[in-house]
Design an enzyme around this catalytic site. Structure first.
Site, PDB file in Angstrom:
ATOM      1  N   ARG A 171      51.414  47.883  29.205  1.00  0.00           N
ATOM      2  CA  ARG A 171      50.197  47.016  29.526  1.00  0.00           C
ATOM      3  C   ARG A 171      49.050  47.813  30.307  1.00  0.00           C
ATOM      4  O   ARG A 171      47.901  47.582  30.628  1.00  0.00           O
ATOM      5  CB  ARG A 171      50.517  45.957  30.265  1.00  0.00           C
ATOM      6  CG  ARG A 171      51.346  45.027  29.599  1.00  0.00           C
ATOM      7  CD  ARG A 171      51.285  43.598  30.491  1.00  0.00           C
ATOM      8  NE  ARG A 171      52.161  43.788  31.564  1.00  0.00           N
ATOM      9  CZ  ARG A 171      53.461  43.286  31.768  1.00  0.00           C
ATOM     10  NH1 ARG A 171      54.262  42.821  30.685  1.00  0.00           N
ATOM     11  NH2 ARG A 171      54.227  43.701  32.785  1.00  0.00           N
ATOM     12  N   ARG A 175      42.011  55.607  30.150  1.00  0.00           N
ATOM     13  CA  ARG A 175      40.858  55.571  29.342  1.00  0.00           C
ATOM     14  C   ARG A 175      40.470  56.761  29.444  1.00  0.00           C
ATOM     15  O   ARG A 175      40.296  57.583  30.326  1.00  0.00           O
ATOM     16  CB  ARG A 175      39.629  54.583  30.326  1.00  0.00           C
ATOM     17  CG  ARG A 175      40.364  52.944  30.308  1.00  0.00           C
ATOM     18  CD  ARG A 175      39.104  52.199  30.880  1.00  0.00           C
ATOM     19  NE  ARG A 175      39.792  50.859  30.976  1.00  0.00           N
ATOM     20  CZ  ARG A 175      39.543  50.351  32.199  1.00  0.00           C
ATOM     21  NH1 ARG A 175      38.926  50.902  33.128  1.00  0.00           N
ATOM     22  NH2 ARG A 175      40.262  49.016  32.239  1.00  0.00           N
ATOM     23  N   ARG A 248      60.932  39.684  43.251  1.00  0.00           N
ATOM     24  CA  ARG A 248      60.803  40.439  44.154  1.00  0.00           C
ATOM     25  C   ARG A 248      59.682  39.491  45.225  1.00  0.00           C
ATOM     26  O   ARG A 248      59.066  38.717  44.605  1.00  0.00           O
ATOM     27  CB  ARG A 248      60.099  41.608  43.820  1.00  0.00           C
ATOM     28  CG  ARG A 248      60.559  42.396  42.574  1.00  0.00           C
ATOM     29  CD  ARG A 248      61.830  43.208  42.946  1.00  0.00           C
ATOM     30  NE  ARG A 248      61.363  44.203  43.982  1.00  0.00           N
ATOM     31  CZ  ARG A 248      61.906  45.174  44.911  1.00  0.00           C
ATOM     32  NH1 ARG A 248      63.259  44.829  44.676  1.00  0.00           N
ATOM     33  NH2 ARG A 248      61.388  46.246  45.600  1.00  0.00           N
ATOM     34  N   ARG A 278      50.782  49.288  48.751  1.00  0.00           N
ATOM     35  CA  ARG A 278      49.245  49.371  48.706  1.00  0.00           C
ATOM     36  C   ARG A 278      48.518  48.913  50.162  1.00  0.00           C
ATOM     37  O   ARG A 278      49.415  48.169  50.697  1.00  0.00           O
ATOM     38  CB  ARG A 278      48.537  48.740  47.623  1.00  0.00           C
ATOM     39  CG  ARG A 278      48.796  47.164  47.706  1.00  0.00           C
ATOM     40  CD  ARG A 278      48.287  46.657  46.366  1.00  0.00           C
ATOM     41  NE  ARG A 278      48.660  45.233  46.230  1.00  0.00           N
ATOM     42  CZ  ARG A 278      48.093  44.428  45.443  1.00  0.00           C
ATOM     43  NH1 ARG A 278      47.133  44.682  44.609  1.00  0.00           N
ATOM     44  NH2 ARG A 278      48.753  43.025  45.422  1.00  0.00           N
ATOM     45  N   GLU A 301      51.372  46.622  52.219  1.00  0.00           N
ATOM     46  CA  GLU A 301      52.045  45.523  51.156  1.00  0.00           C
ATOM     47  C   GLU A 301      53.352  46.265  51.046  1.00  0.00           C
ATOM     48  O   GLU A 301      53.603  47.565  50.421  1.00  0.00           O
ATOM     49  CB  GLU A 301      51.446  45.411  49.862  1.00  0.00           C
ATOM     50  CG  GLU A 301      51.591  44.116  49.394  1.00  0.00           C
ATOM     51  CD  GLU A 301      50.817  44.044  48.175  1.00  0.00           C
ATOM     52  OE1 GLU A 301      49.469  43.859  48.442  1.00  0.00           O
ATOM     53  OE2 GLU A 301      51.266  43.619  46.897  1.00  0.00           O
ATOM     54  N   TYR A 349      55.524  36.022  35.227  1.00  0.00           N
ATOM     55  CA  TYR A 349      54.383  36.085  35.685  1.00  0.00           C
ATOM     56  C   TYR A 349      53.154  36.152  35.011  1.00  0.00           C
ATOM     57  O   TYR A 349      53.122  35.986  33.902  1.00  0.00           O
ATOM     58  CB  TYR A 349      54.122  37.973  35.984  1.00  0.00           C
ATOM     59  CG  TYR A 349      52.968  38.329  36.690  1.00  0.00           C
ATOM     60  CD1 TYR A 349      52.667  38.177  38.064  1.00  0.00           C
ATOM     61  CD2 TYR A 349      51.970  38.505  35.858  1.00  0.00           C
ATOM     62  CE1 TYR A 349      51.542  38.291  38.721  1.00  0.00           C
ATOM     63  CE2 TYR A 349      50.626  38.666  36.706  1.00  0.00           C
ATOM     64  CZ  TYR A 349      50.733  38.510  37.940  1.00  0.00           C
ATOM     65  OH  TYR A 349      49.250  38.793  38.751  1.00  0.00           O
ATOM     66  N   ASP A 351      48.898  35.499  35.387  1.00  0.00           N
ATOM     67  CA  ASP A 351      47.586  35.609  35.869  1.00  0.00           C
ATOM     68  C   ASP A 351      47.044  34.183  35.862  1.00  0.00           C
ATOM     69  O   ASP A 351      47.214  33.394  35.318  1.00  0.00           O
ATOM     70  CB  ASP A 351      46.851  36.668  35.469  1.00  0.00           C
ATOM     71  CG  ASP A 351      46.661  37.913  35.704  1.00  0.00           C
ATOM     72  OD1 ASP A 351      47.127  38.286  36.848  1.00  0.00           O
ATOM     73  OD2 ASP A 351      46.386  38.996  34.818  1.00  0.00           O
TER      74      ASP A 351
END
Ligand SMILES: Cc1cc2nc3c(=O)[nH]c(=O)nc-3n(C[C@H](O)[C@H](O)[C@H](O)COP(=O)(O)OP(=O)(O)OC[C@H]3O[C@@H](n4cnc5c(N)ncnc54)[C@H](O)[C@@H]3O)c2cc1C
Length: 384
Positions: A171, A175, A248, A278, A301, A349, A351
């Site tokens: 995923r 680029r 998690r 992060r 985090e 999961y 979005d």
């Protein structure tokens, strides 16, 4: 009909609103003291900065109907997620772009040269990657893998990348241009008044009663309900009879500072030697008002395995969990008057846009079943 909807996140709110608009009576319950589920935002009492309580949330979608839907309930400001990453003491841009590649290797390559260069870096003799590490080596080679993914992924999942499925990395884009927009979706933004205000607006309807601070376990036997739409954890509904599905969880360590702490909203820390994954600086998620605040609030985090009392964040879904999930799905399929929905109800999961899209599809399916007098499905989407 009288529906009880468990959970005042996007899944619960979208279905509640639809059923209320069809004339049903809806009681939405949530054990938390606020609406919004894990997307909850609120202004920090000390600084006034809008905080994303369960981690940063950026809305992005390619689904036109979902984008139109959320516009009905709140105003969005454009927001492009541009993530930075620190690896071995240097700052880069993520996802891996031509800038990342050129900076990392100290080169000035054009797109075609960089593509060929990365192809040369890639480990050619891995033809069918069997795990995350092999997939990374096959895609980008050892140098970029070790700099950006090995340590970060180990911290995020608490497992060596050789124990994780290859699909996780499929995923992540690489680029060969300078586009550092983290998401590739055409619609991206953040609601100006925050997600909680948006979800409260969805829930504002004369047929909807919202009861906060109310756990389903205390509510389930006291009320005459025709049907339950349950967006809480699937295993919890069945009192963990087959064991606990693994998640998690995240710990957030607050940093208060003056001015601008890191100059951007999100910086990932890729090295295994840095214990957090992060740091997010929340006023940068609202650039339209960031300059109004002289102070700033950030969160480090940390990721770890969820215990029984922890907030479940990311479903683990490895072999042990998928076997257990099968058992729960089989148990659910013979349960009456309940439908499971959303990220926890289906142990996936999702979005926010996918969550809303699935809830809207569930509404269409419910309309069809109710029109024919048929019982509502246990699952609207296959949890596997
Ligand atoms: C760290 C993190 C960052 C994310 N960032 C993004 C992002 O940037 N963009 C994006 O699109 N998506 C993001 N997401 C995904 C987003 O959080 C989910 O899509 C969304 O929260 C799913 O909504 P939901 O209603 O299905 O579940 P939830 O939001 O979890 O809502 C479920 C609700 O049910 C309640 N509940 C559960 N069990 C019970 C019970 N027994 N009794 C009463 N109440 C109960 C809970 O308290 C909760 O409020 C992120 C997720 C995480 C973990």
């Amino acid at each position: 009909m009288h529906f009880c909807i468990v959970g005042a996140g996007f899944s619960g709110a979208v279905t509640a609103r639809h059923l209320a608009e069809r004339g049903h009576r809806i009681t939405v319950i949530d054990e938390r003291a606020h609406c919004g589920g894990n997307c909850h935002t609120a202004r920090d009492p000390q600084t006034g900065i809008m905080l994303h309580h369960y981690g940063p949330h950026i809305f992005h979608t390619a689904q036109e109907n979902v984008w139109q839907y959320v516009q009905r309930f709140g105003k969005f400001a454009p927001y492009i997620n541009r993530v930075k990453a620190i690896s071995q003491g240097r700052v880069y841009t993520l996802p891996i772009t031509l800038l990342t590649i050129n900076q990392f290797f100290g080169r000035t390559m054009h797109p075609a040269e960089a593509r060929e260069f990365i192809h040369q870096q890639a480990v050619q003799d891995i033809t069918t990657p069997r795990n995350f590490e092999e997939q990374a080596l096959h895609m980008i080679g050892p140098a970029l893998y070790e700099a950006f993914f090995k340590g970060y992924t180990t911290k995020q999942w608490g497992l060596p990348p050789t124990d994780l499925p290859a699909a996780i990395l499929k995923r992540l884009p690489v680029r060969f241009n300078y586009d550092d927009n983290y998401f590739s979706h055409p619609y991206q933004g953040i609601p100006i008044e925050g997600y909680t205000a948006l979800i409260e607006s969805i829930l504002t309807h004369p047929h909807i009663t919202v009861r906060l601070d109310t756990a389903f376990e205390t509510f389930r036997n006291q009320n005459n309900l025709d049907h339950i739409i349950y967006t809480g954890p699937l295993d919890r509904y069945f009192r963990f009879c087959h064991g606990r599905l693994g998640y998690r969880t995240l710990d957030f360590e607050r940093i208060d500072a003056e001015g601008d702490y890191q100059g951007t909203a999100v910086i990932n820390y890729c090295d295994a030697t840095t214990p957090y994954t992060r740091i997010s600086e929340h006023k940068h998620f609202a650039p339209w008002e960031a300059s109004l605040f002289s102070k700033t609030v950030c969160f480090r985090e940390y990721s770890r395995l969820a215990g029984p009392e922890d907030t479940p964040y990311y479903p683990i879904r490895l072999a042990r969990e998928t076997t257990m999930l099968d058992r729960y799905v089989r148990t659910a399929m013979v349960t009456r008057n309940v439908s499971f929905l959303g990220r926890l109800g289906t142990y996936r999961y999702l979005d926010m846009d996918v969550t809303i899209g699935e809830a809207l599809e569930a509404c269409t399916i419910m309309d069809q079943h109710l029109a024919l007098g048929k019982p509502l499905p246990v699952f609207f989407t296959d949890p596997h």
